[in-house]
Design a protein around this motif. Structure first.
Motif, PDB file in Angstrom:
ATOM      1  N   LEU A 185      46.980  40.566  46.508  1.00  0.00           N
ATOM      2  CA  LEU A 185      45.875  39.710  46.933  1.00  0.00           C
ATOM      3  C   LEU A 185      45.291  38.950  45.743  1.00  0.00           C
ATOM      4  N   ALA A 186      45.192  39.600  44.595  1.00  0.00           N
ATOM      5  CA  ALA A 186      44.673  38.939  43.392  1.00  0.00           C
ATOM      6  C   ALA A 186      45.564  37.772  42.997  1.00  0.00           C
ATOM      7  N   VAL A 187      46.878  37.952  43.133  1.00  0.00           N
ATOM      8  CA  VAL A 187      47.815  36.870  42.827  1.00  0.00           C
ATOM      9  C   VAL A 187      47.645  35.739  43.832  1.00  0.00           C
ATOM     10  N   GLN A 188      47.529  36.085  45.116  1.00  0.00           N
ATOM     11  CA  GLN A 188      47.367  35.070  46.155  1.00  0.00           C
ATOM     12  C   GLN A 188      46.091  34.260  45.963  1.00  0.00           C
ATOM     13  N   LEU A 189      45.039  34.913  45.507  1.00  0.00           N
ATOM     14  CA  LEU A 189      43.751  34.239  45.342  1.00  0.00           C
ATOM     15  C   LEU A 189      43.637  33.507  44.007  1.00  0.00           C
ATOM     16  N   GLY A 190      44.633  33.671  43.149  1.00  0.00           N
ATOM     17  CA  GLY A 190      44.618  32.972  41.878  1.00  0.00           C
ATOM     18  C   GLY A 190      43.924  33.701  40.759  1.00  0.00           C
ATOM     19  N   HIS A 191      43.546  34.956  40.965  1.00  0.00           N
ATOM     20  CA  HIS A 191      42.882  35.720  39.912  1.00  0.00           C
ATOM     21  C   HIS A 191      43.875  36.250  38.880  1.00  0.00           C
ATOM     22  N   VAL A 192      45.120  36.426  39.298  1.00  0.00           N
ATOM     23  CA  VAL A 192      46.177  36.872  38.391  1.00  0.00           C
ATOM     24  C   VAL A 192      47.308  35.849  38.457  1.00  0.00           C
ATOM     25  N   ARG A 193      47.643  35.269  37.318  1.00  0.00           N
ATOM     26  CA  ARG A 193      48.695  34.260  37.266  1.00  0.00           C
ATOM     27  C   ARG A 193      50.050  34.907  37.015  1.00  0.00           C
ATOM     28  N   THR A 194      51.088  34.308  37.573  1.00  0.00           N
ATOM     29  CA  THR A 194      52.430  34.856  37.421  1.00  0.00           C
ATOM     30  C   THR A 194      53.346  33.831  36.769  1.00  0.00           C
ATOM     31  N   VAL A 195      54.504  34.314  36.347  1.00  0.00           N
ATOM     32  CA  VAL A 195      55.520  33.459  35.726  1.00  0.00           C
ATOM     33  C   VAL A 195      56.828  33.671  36.470  1.00  0.00           C
ATOM     34  N   ALA A 234      40.790  42.297  28.801  1.00  0.00           N
ATOM     35  CA  ALA A 234      39.771  42.013  27.789  1.00  0.00           C
ATOM     36  C   ALA A 234      38.456  41.521  28.390  1.00  0.00           C
ATOM     37  N   SER A 235      38.450  41.273  29.695  1.00  0.00           N
ATOM     38  CA  SER A 235      37.231  40.784  30.347  1.00  0.00           C
ATOM     39  C   SER A 235      36.138  41.853  30.290  1.00  0.00           C
ATOM     40  N   PRO A 236      34.895  41.464  30.052  1.00  0.00           N
ATOM     41  CA  PRO A 236      33.794  42.443  29.949  1.00  0.00           C
ATOM     42  C   PRO A 236      33.604  43.287  31.203  1.00  0.00           C
ATOM     43  N   ASP A 237      33.959  42.724  32.367  1.00  0.00           N
ATOM     44  CA  ASP A 237      33.737  43.469  33.609  1.00  0.00           C
ATOM     45  C   ASP A 237      34.995  44.169  34.119  1.00  0.00           C
ATOM     46  N   PHE A 238      36.033  44.261  33.286  1.00  0.00           N
ATOM     47  CA  PHE A 238      37.252  44.938  33.712  1.00  0.00           C
ATOM     48  C   PHE A 238      37.027  46.463  33.724  1.00  0.00           C
ATOM     49  N   PRO A 239      37.561  47.168  34.728  1.00  0.00           N
ATOM     50  CA  PRO A 239      38.331  46.690  35.872  1.00  0.00           C
ATOM     51  C   PRO A 239      37.494  46.443  37.125  1.00  0.00           C
ATOM     52  N   ALA A 240      36.208  46.802  37.059  1.00  0.00           N
ATOM     53  CA  ALA A 240      35.365  46.724  38.255  1.00  0.00           C
ATOM     54  C   ALA A 240      35.258  45.302  38.784  1.00  0.00           C
ATOM     55  N   GLY A 241      35.148  44.331  37.871  1.00  0.00           N
ATOM     56  CA  GLY A 241      34.989  42.945  38.301  1.00  0.00           C
ATOM     57  C   GLY A 241      36.200  42.434  39.050  1.00  0.00           C
ATOM     58  N   GLU A 256      36.361  44.002  42.474  1.00  0.00           N
ATOM     59  CA  GLU A 256      35.372  43.437  43.383  1.00  0.00           C
ATOM     60  C   GLU A 256      35.825  42.083  43.919  1.00  0.00           C
ATOM     61  N   ARG A 257      36.505  41.307  43.080  1.00  0.00           N
ATOM     62  CA  ARG A 257      36.946  39.973  43.512  1.00  0.00           C
ATOM     63  C   ARG A 257      38.027  40.045  44.577  1.00  0.00           C
ATOM     64  N   VAL A 258      38.712  41.165  44.686  1.00  0.00           N
ATOM     65  CA  VAL A 258      39.750  41.293  45.713  1.00  0.00           C
ATOM     66  C   VAL A 258      39.359  42.310  46.788  1.00  0.00           C
ATOM     67  N   ARG A 259      38.122  42.745  46.775  1.00  0.00           N
ATOM     68  CA  ARG A 259      37.682  43.733  47.776  1.00  0.00           C
ATOM     69  C   ARG A 259      37.593  43.076  49.150  1.00  0.00           C
ATOM     70  N   THR A 260      38.223  43.703  50.113  1.00  0.00           N
ATOM     71  CA  THR A 260      38.203  43.179  51.474  1.00  0.00           C
ATOM     72  C   THR A 260      37.399  44.092  52.387  1.00  0.00           C
ATOM     73  N   VAL A 261      36.879  43.500  53.430  1.00  0.00           N
ATOM     74  CA  VAL A 261      36.124  44.246  54.437  1.00  0.00           C
ATOM     75  C   VAL A 261      36.560  43.788  55.819  1.00  0.00           C
ATOM     76  N   ILE A 269      37.374  38.583  52.400  1.00  0.00           N
ATOM     77  CA  ILE A 269      36.969  38.864  51.023  1.00  0.00           C
ATOM     78  C   ILE A 269      35.456  39.088  51.019  1.00  0.00           C
ATOM     79  N   ALA A 270      35.020  40.239  50.523  1.00  0.00           N
ATOM     80  CA  ALA A 270      33.599  40.587  50.558  1.00  0.00           C
ATOM     81  C   ALA A 270      32.751  39.531  49.852  1.00  0.00           C
ATOM     82  N   GLY A 271      33.216  39.070  48.710  1.00  0.00           N
ATOM     83  CA  GLY A 271      32.456  38.058  47.971  1.00  0.00           C
ATOM     84  C   GLY A 271      32.294  36.769  48.743  1.00  0.00           C
ATOM     85  N   GLU A 272      33.321  36.365  49.470  1.00  0.00           N
ATOM     86  CA  GLU A 272      33.246  35.138  50.264  1.00  0.00           C
ATOM     87  C   GLU A 272      32.250  35.300  51.407  1.00  0.00           C
ATOM     88  N   VAL A 273      32.241  36.471  52.000  1.00  0.00           N
ATOM     89  CA  VAL A 273      31.295  36.739  53.092  1.00  0.00           C
ATOM     90  C   VAL A 273      29.863  36.558  52.600  1.00  0.00           C
TER      91      VAL A 273
END
Length: 315
Positions: free
Chosen positions: A30-40, A60-67, A70-75, A118-122
């Motif tokens: 889901l993270a890849v689909q939403l563009g949060h993780v880029r692939t090669v 290296a992100s300050p909010d890793f891994p919780a952030g 959260e960006r891919v959390r679904t409800v 996506i919880a954040g979108e809601v």
């Protein structure tokens, strides 16, 4: 060392990437689909991979891994309603009328479709439109409900198509993504050439769900994957016609005796099919080989995005 081999040497498969990013496999997808993780690209058109540089950037992100989680959390409906402090029935009505767009679905044990959001979108939608959460629903919403409107599957298909178009490596792959949303008869009416239809079938994107074993469940999923509303079908027919025109400008579909096709592109249809079927990620970076005509797929994607916005406003 070849470029693709060098990229593979500094990248990891999705399973390993999920471990390094402390995500479940479905969360990584889901993270890849939403563009949060880029692939090669993978080797020889194989399944795409995650570069170690990308893994290190995210870790290296300050909010890793919780952030990232959260960006891919679904409800589901109940979870979304709880987030907004409204009833599940009210949320369902708002989702049916297009105020919330699902990102995924699954069938429960009773073969009922369970939509996921996506919880954040809601929360973002609720912040922009607080008037939808209290009091009587607006007249426009009640009118749509009275006519039996339910655009959840349609919005999911549109969202899925956006994913596929963003990762399409050329105009033929984009056309195949659109054709996958139409019944075979509709595709045949738009694309009269049987060799072009066969080429589109070879490039058909891999389904997002494993095919259910139950025939009844398979029928439900197949209906969700295919456009069913008359104006939706018309829109995808028009989109397919545009995409095919762009694909023909890029190169003709291969014929059985087209021995120069592989020599000209450097790829066989099998290679192209394997590469396209193994990619379905909106955050993917398309390969920039000679097979894409300048601006072809981005131009089509822009048209479809504009059309989708108009359709949402009209709906």
């Amino acid at each position: 060392m070849k470029v693709t081999e060098a990229a593979t040497a500094h990248s990891v498969a999705h399973g390993r990437a999920a471990q390094l990013l402390e995500l479940r496999r479905n969360e990584l997808d889901l993270a890849v689909q939403l563009g949060h993780v880029r692939t090669v690209p993978g080797v020889d058109g194989g399944r795409r991979r995650v570069a170690m540089e990308e893994v290190e950037r995210l870790r290296a992100s300050p909010d890793f891994p919780a952030g990232l989680r959260e960006r891919v959390r679904t409800v589901g409906t109940a979870g979304a309603a709880e987030l907004l402090s409204i009833t599940g029935d009210r949320f369902t009505k708002l989702a049916r009328t297009g105020h919330f767009s699902p990102v995924a679905f699954y069938l429960n044990r009773y073969r009922a479709v369970v939509w996921l959001y996506i919880a954040g979108e809601v929360l973002e939608v609720a912040e922009r439109h607080p008037q939808l959460l209290t009091g009587r629903l607006p007249v426009a919403v009640r009118t749509k409900l009275d006519t039996g409107q339910d655009v959840r599957s349609r919005n999911w298909r549109a969202r899925r198509l956006g994913v596929l178009l963003r990762q399409a490596e050329d105009a033929w792959a984009a056309a195949a993504a659109i054709a996958a949303l139409l019944p075979a008869g509709q595709v045949a009416e738009v694309v009269g050439d049987p060799y072009e239809r066969a080429h589109l079938a070879r490039l058909r994107p891999r389904p997002v769900h494993a095919r259910p074993e139950s025939l009844a469940a398979r029928d439900i999923v197949d209906r969700l994957l295919s456009a069913d509303d008359p104006d939706e079908i018309l829109w995808y027919r028009m989109s397919l016609a545009l995409a095919i025109d762009e694909a023909r400008e890029l190169r003709p579909a291969p014929r059985p005796d087209d021995t120069h096709h592989t020599a000209r592109t450097g790829h066989t249809d099998t290679d192209r099919t394997r590469h396209t079927s193994d990619t379905g990620d909106p955050g993917d970076q398309p390969s920039r080989g000679p097979r894409r005509g300048p601006g072809r797929t981005p131009r089509l994607l822009t048209r479809l995005r504009l059309g989708r916005r108009r359709a949402v406003r009209a709906g």
